[in-house]
Design an enzyme around this catalytic site. Structure first.
Site, PDB file in Angstrom:
ATOM      1  N   ARG A 183      27.281  11.722  -1.794  1.00 23.46           N
ATOM      2  CA  ARG A 183      27.852  12.303  -3.008  1.00 23.46           C
ATOM      3  C   ARG A 183      29.228  11.705  -3.240  1.00 23.46           C
ATOM      4  O   ARG A 183      29.838  11.131  -2.337  1.00 23.46           O
ATOM      5  CB  ARG A 183      27.965  13.830  -2.898  1.00 23.46           C
TER       6      ARG A 183
ATOM      7  N   ASP B 173      31.850 -13.420  13.356  1.00 28.18           N
ATOM      8  CA  ASP B 173      31.323 -14.777  13.212  1.00 28.18           C
ATOM      9  C   ASP B 173      31.439 -15.174  11.745  1.00 28.18           C
ATOM     10  O   ASP B 173      31.932 -16.246  11.414  1.00 28.18           O
ATOM     11  CB  ASP B 173      29.876 -14.843  13.695  1.00 28.18           C
TER      12      ASP B 173
ATOM     13  N   THR C 175      23.734  -0.430   6.601  1.00 26.76           N
ATOM     14  CA  THR C 175      22.906  -1.620   6.398  1.00 26.76           C
ATOM     15  C   THR C 175      22.925  -2.110   4.956  1.00 26.76           C
ATOM     16  O   THR C 175      22.468  -3.216   4.689  1.00 26.76           O
ATOM     17  CB  THR C 175      21.450  -1.347   6.803  1.00 26.76           C
ATOM     18  N   LYS C 176      23.428  -1.267   4.025  1.00 31.78           N
ATOM     19  CA  LYS C 176      23.457  -1.630   2.605  1.00 31.78           C
ATOM     20  C   LYS C 176      24.807  -1.267   2.013  1.00 31.78           C
ATOM     21  O   LYS C 176      25.542  -0.445   2.559  1.00 31.78           O
ATOM     22  CB  LYS C 176      22.331  -0.910   1.850  1.00 31.78           C
TER      23      LYS C 176
ATOM     24  N   ASN D  76      41.103   3.366  16.128  1.00 34.72           N
ATOM     25  CA  ASN D  76      41.116   4.161  17.355  1.00 34.72           C
ATOM     26  C   ASN D  76      40.473   3.361  18.497  1.00 34.72           C
ATOM     27  O   ASN D  76      40.274   2.154  18.383  1.00 34.72           O
ATOM     28  CB  ASN D  76      40.392   5.491  17.098  1.00 34.72           C
TER      29      ASN D  76
ATOM     30  N   ALA E 157      30.367   9.945  10.836  1.00 29.37           N
ATOM     31  CA  ALA E 157      30.204   9.560  12.241  1.00 29.37           C
ATOM     32  C   ALA E 157      28.750   9.234  12.570  1.00 29.37           C
ATOM     33  O   ALA E 157      27.822   9.887  12.093  1.00 29.37           O
ATOM     34  CB  ALA E 157      30.710  10.676  13.149  1.00 29.37           C
TER      35      ALA E 157
ATOM     36  N   HIS F  47      20.891 -13.273  13.756  1.00 37.78           N
ATOM     37  CA  HIS F  47      20.038 -14.309  14.331  1.00 37.78           C
ATOM     38  C   HIS F  47      18.725 -14.357  13.556  1.00 37.78           C
ATOM     39  O   HIS F  47      18.258 -13.326  13.059  1.00 37.78           O
ATOM     40  CB  HIS F  47      19.719 -14.009  15.803  1.00 37.78           C
TER      41      HIS F  47
END
Length: 200
Positions: free
Chosen positions: A188, A89, A170-171, A81, A165, A111
């Protein structure tokens, strides 16, 4: 070559001309794509001019912004969308039947935390770098990433996953899970009880 350093997981200098040239091509073609009418039959073919790989059936509403493009590999039946941002990178791999909501960002770059490694590392030729490193992102088959999600470098999202949403991923997320939150966590398993076929 600096691009080889990226894929080897080493620090690389994003200001090297070799990398700037690759990015420039993608940036110009993204601008062209974004300026075209969504019904223009030539619009979709522009993606294939800079992308690493993409299936035969795909649609990106636009605007889009890829940093390299050539580092992104997408399967069949892809949909994105509005406002897709792909900082590829590092390598980004996306399976078949992926759906992205508005404002999804894939951030396959990082970085160093230590400032002099980030902005003041001298190379043998004497120039000072803007150092990055990248682990890449992988996204499985049949994944729906909802609106305003950010996926961070190094993450693997499994097959048949839904990311809610506003999440910041991060994992890793395992197969078949509904996951959401900041940071995003598996909530779940998705089951037959989630079916909406009755609405048909």
């Amino acid at each position: 070559m600096e691009e080889e350093r990226i894929f080897a997981g080493k620090l690389f200098d994003n200001r090297k001309k070799e990398l700037r040239d690759i990015k420039h091509k993608a940036h110009i073609l993204c601008q062209k794509y974004n300026s075209m009418d969504e019904y223009d039959s030539n619009r979709l073919s522009i993606i294939k001019e800079f992308i690493g790989k993409i299936g035969e059936k795909y649609y990106m509403q636009g605007p889009i912004q890829f940093n390299y493009g050539s580092h992104t590999f997408i399967g069949e039946n892809f949909f994105a969308n509005f406002n897709l941002i792909v900082m590829d990178d590092g390598k980004i791999e996306i399976g078949d039947n992926a759906m992205f909501g508005p404002n999804v960002s894939l951030m396959a770059t990082n970085h160093p935390l230590i400032y002099n490694e980030r902005v003041a590392m001298k190379f043998p030729d004497g120039h000072v770098s803007s150092s990055e490193y990248a682990k890449g992102i992988s996204i499985g088959n049949n994944v729906w990433i909802a609106a305003n999600v950010v996926v961070i470098d190094g993450v693997h999202i499994g097959n048949n996953v839904v990311i809610g949403a506003g999440s910041v991923v991060t994992k890793d997320i395992p197969d078949d899970f509904l996951a959401y939150g900041v940071p995003c966590k598996p909530i779940r398993k998705i089951t037959e009880e989630d079916s909406k076929i009755d609405l048909l």
